[in-house]
Every structure is written in structure tokens, then in C-alpha cells.
Design a protein around this motif. Structure first.
Motif, PDB file in Angstrom:
ATOM      1  N   TRP A  14       0.842  -1.212   0.000  1.00 25.68           N
ATOM      2  CA  TRP A  14       0.000   0.000   0.000  1.00 25.68           C
ATOM      3  C   TRP A  14       0.868   1.248   0.000  1.00 25.68           C
ATOM      4  CZ3 TRP A  14      -4.609  -0.661  -1.557  1.00 25.68           C
ATOM      5  CH2 TRP A  14      -5.396  -1.746  -1.164  1.00 25.68           C
ATOM      6  N   VAL A  15       1.884   1.279   0.871  1.00 23.25           N
ATOM      7  CA  VAL A  15       2.737   2.457   0.993  1.00 23.25           C
ATOM      8  C   VAL A  15       3.537   2.663  -0.299  1.00 23.25           C
ATOM      9  CG1 VAL A  15       4.681   3.462   2.264  1.00 23.25           C
ATOM     10  CG2 VAL A  15       2.810   2.385   3.500  1.00 23.25           C
ATOM     11  N   SER A  16       4.035   1.589  -0.905  1.00 26.38           N
ATOM     12  CA  SER A  16       4.799   1.732  -2.157  1.00 26.38           C
ATOM     13  C   SER A  16       3.902   2.231  -3.294  1.00 26.38           C
ATOM     14  CB  SER A  16       5.481   0.422  -2.540  1.00 26.38           C
ATOM     15  OG  SER A  16       4.541  -0.544  -2.932  1.00 26.38           O
ATOM     16  N   ALA A  17       2.595   2.001  -3.179  1.00 34.42           N
ATOM     17  CA  ALA A  17       1.645   2.504  -4.173  1.00 34.42           C
ATOM     18  C   ALA A  17       1.243   3.949  -3.895  1.00 34.42           C
ATOM     19  CB  ALA A  17       0.411   1.615  -4.203  1.00 34.42           C
ATOM     20  N   GLY A  18       1.763   4.522  -2.812  1.00 30.66           N
ATOM     21  CA  GLY A  18       1.449   5.909  -2.474  1.00 30.66           C
ATOM     22  C   GLY A  18       0.223   6.064  -1.597  1.00 30.66           C
ATOM     23  N   ILE A  19      -0.287   4.960  -1.069  1.00 36.14           N
ATOM     24  CA  ILE A  19      -1.459   5.012  -0.198  1.00 36.14           C
ATOM     25  C   ILE A  19      -0.975   5.118   1.247  1.00 36.14           C
ATOM     26  CG2 ILE A  19      -3.524   3.790   0.583  1.00 36.14           C
ATOM     27  CD1 ILE A  19      -3.471   2.368  -2.188  1.00 36.14           C
ATOM     28  N   PRO A  20      -1.360   6.167   1.965  1.00 36.09           N
ATOM     29  CA  PRO A  20      -0.904   6.337   3.349  1.00 36.09           C
ATOM     30  C   PRO A  20      -1.285   5.153   4.241  1.00 36.09           C
ATOM     31  CG  PRO A  20      -1.943   8.343   2.551  1.00 36.09           C
ATOM     32  CD  PRO A  20      -2.211   7.276   1.529  1.00 36.09           C
ATOM     33  N   LYS A  21      -0.429   4.838   5.196  1.00 37.63           N
ATOM     34  CA  LYS A  21      -0.643   3.701   6.107  1.00 37.63           C
ATOM     35  C   LYS A  21      -1.998   3.760   6.799  1.00 37.63           C
ATOM     36  CE  LYS A  21       4.024   2.395   7.481  1.00 37.63           C
ATOM     37  NZ  LYS A  21       4.942   2.280   8.608  1.00 37.63           N
TER      38      LYS A  21
END
Length: 71
Positions: A14-21
Motif C-alpha cells: 500500500w505504501v509503495s503505491a502511495g497510499i498512506p498507512k
């Protein structure tokens, strides 16, 4: 322990896709008040169509997008 590793891997993706934790636990079931929008988006996706999500800051766009990805 395996479940914890899976959670960590999912969080990394998720984080590598730019979605905040903070959105890792979001789902369609905990997005209240948008039943119409959710139904329309799911119908479009099931028909192979794209979904364009707009709204002001804090409207729930990322929550909806993450929920749709998990569906």
C-alpha cells in the motif's frame, strides 16, 4: 506470526503505491453514507468500466478507492 508478516507485506505494498498507512484498514463496509456511490462504482467495475473519483479534501476518495481495491 504468518498473519503479522502478511499484514506487514500488505502495508508495504500500500505504501509503495502511495497510499498512506492510515488507509490500510479501510474497507467498503466502514464507509458509511456512500452506499449509492459504492453500488455505482462496483457495477461499473464489474462491467469492465473505469471509475473516476472526485471530491473535496476529506470526502472519502482514498477510503473508497482502497475499499474498491480490496473488494
Amino acid at each position: 506470526m504468518a498473519e503479522s508478516n502478511q499484514y506487514q507485506e500488505n502495508t508495504r505494498i500500500w505504501v509503495s503505491a502511495g497510499i498512506p498507512k492510515r488507509f490500510t484498514d479501510k474497507e467498503l463496509t466502514n464507509l458509511n453514507g456512500y452506499e449509492n456511490e459504492i453500488a455505482k462504482a462496483l457495477k461499473a467495475i464489474s462491467e469492465g468500466l473505469s471509475v473516476f473519483i472526485t471530491g473535496s479534501c476529506g470526502a472519502g476518495k482514498t477510503h473508497l478507492a482502497v475499499g474498491l481495491l480490496k473488494y
